[in-house]
Write a protein that holds these residues in place. Sequence first.
Motif, PDB file in Angstrom:
ATOM      1  N   TYR A  58      27.138 -38.014  31.592  1.00  0.00           N
ATOM      2  CA  TYR A  58      26.257 -38.851  30.773  1.00  0.00           C
ATOM      3  C   TYR A  58      26.703 -40.290  30.962  1.00  0.00           C
ATOM      4  CZ  TYR A  58      23.862 -40.721  26.678  1.00  0.00           C
ATOM      5  OH  TYR A  58      23.063 -41.449  25.839  1.00  0.00           O
ATOM      6  N   ASN A  59      25.799 -41.153  31.436  1.00  0.00           N
ATOM      7  CA  ASN A  59      26.128 -42.563  31.719  1.00  0.00           C
ATOM      8  C   ASN A  59      27.371 -42.690  32.609  1.00  0.00           C
ATOM      9  OD1 ASN A  59      23.955 -43.569  30.311  1.00  0.00           O
ATOM     10  ND2 ASN A  59      25.107 -43.911  28.438  1.00  0.00           N
ATOM     11  N   GLU A  60      27.409 -41.896  33.669  1.00  0.00           N
ATOM     12  CA  GLU A  60      28.489 -41.909  34.668  1.00  0.00           C
ATOM     13  C   GLU A  60      29.856 -41.515  34.096  1.00  0.00           C
ATOM     14  OE1 GLU A  60      27.710 -42.142  37.883  1.00  0.00           O
ATOM     15  OE2 GLU A  60      25.662 -42.339  37.123  1.00  0.00           O
ATOM     16  N   LYS A  99      19.400 -38.163  30.077  1.00  0.00           N
ATOM     17  CA  LYS A  99      20.513 -38.650  30.896  1.00  0.00           C
ATOM     18  C   LYS A  99      21.622 -37.610  31.075  1.00  0.00           C
ATOM     19  CE  LYS A  99      19.958 -43.499  29.655  1.00  0.00           C
ATOM     20  NZ  LYS A  99      20.630 -44.667  29.070  1.00  0.00           N
TER      21      LYS A  99
END
Length: 148
Positions: free
Chosen positions: A135-137, A87
């Motif tokens: 990472y994860n928006e 990610k």
Amino acid sequence: MKWNWGKSLVVGMLAFMSFIMYFVITMSTDKKYKHDLVTEEYYAKEMAYQTEIDAETNTYNLKERIENRKTQEGWLITFPKELETSKIKGRVFLYRPSNQKLDFDLPIVLSGSNLLVPDNKMVGGRWNITIEFKYNEENYLYKKSIIY
């Protein structure tokens, strides 16, 4: 005309000042002595400073720190194990303060949780490393000065 120590002192001082002025003018105008100490987009980067502060805060709030060290193969960057490596998307920028021509950036392509900057891309001396990733928006930013 009589030559005494006072006149010699004045002539010596004028010769020294002339040498210094010649040196200053040569160093500031000759292209081969050019030193790039700031980025060209300095003011544009300054406008996005709050975004950088937030991204650095996100990086600081991670449980583990981003580690980096010199190895035989190059510069090894280790990302925290808490992050799922698939990610992580971003880039690594290496900035050489003394020579803009040596600057380069790499996409983040991890092997495990490690990223290796190859030895053949880096020259010995001081580098500023900047890792920007998402990472994860959430945006993350890591900056460090290193000596290679």
